[in-house]
Design a protein around this motif. Structure first.
Motif: not given
Length: 183
Positions: A145-172
């Motif tokens: 199973a794969w959990f990638e934060e949205p917006g993969l790109c160079d020099n992203h202006g933010e640091d997305p966090y949620g999709v790869s959280s422990p809670e999301t992985v546990m839900g899976y």
């Protein structure tokens, strides 16, 4: 997205404690391979932009560390935290976080991260090349199973966090166990 993908075969240059050395820095170099970490086990791998950074140190790493017994109860043998940092930095970070359950993997050259397609530039923060944030459940070296934060790109202006959280992985893991039980 990457489910079914076999992890790349990479050698990681690690520093491990060796009490026979003595002194203030009783560590020696030990090369470990992808197989050393992943063969014959069902594990969680999560990767993040950098050791000692706020989101990584405050939420993601502590969440996996503190939830280890729940992850183990749901079929996980080990949890690994990877970053494009050298072994000295990763070991010091693990020590500062009082890790007992999560093991760190240094991807100092970014080779594993590059071959995973997750190496990004973070020059806008002065970081250079780093990993995009993701998590995966890996079974015997193959991504389950794969959990990638949205917006993969160079020099992203933010640091997305949620999709790869422990809670999301546990839900899976909980949902997957229910699916297995229902069959």
């Amino acid at each position: 997205m990457k489910a079914g993908y076999k992890l790349p075969d990479v050698t990681f240059h690690t520093r491990v404690r060796d009490e026979s050395i003595g002194g203030d820095n009783p560590f020696t170099w030990e090369d470990k391979t992808t197989s050393d970490y992943f063969a014959g086990k069902r594990v969680i791998l999560f990767s993040l932009p950098g050791a000692f950074t706020p989101t990584c140190s405050t939420y993601q790493l502590p969440g996996f560390e503190n939830g280890f017994s729940d992850f183990a109860a749901n079929g996980i043998d080990a949890i690994y935290c990877m970053s494009v940092n050298d072994s000295f930095v990763m070991n010091k970070w693990a020590q500062s976080q009082n890790l007992e359950n999560v093991s760190v993997i240094p991807d100092g050259s970014g080779e594993f991260t590059r071959r995973m397609g997750m190496l990004v530039r973070k020059d806008n923060l002065g970081f250079g090349l780093r990993s995009w944030r993701y998590a995966a459940v890996v079974n015997n070296g193959v991504i389950e199973a794969w959990f990638e934060e949205p917006g993969l790109c160079d020099n992203h202006g933010e640091d997305p966090y949620g999709v790869s959280s422990p809670e999301t992985v546990m839900g899976y893991l909980v949902d997957a166990a229910k699916g297995v039980a229902a069959e």
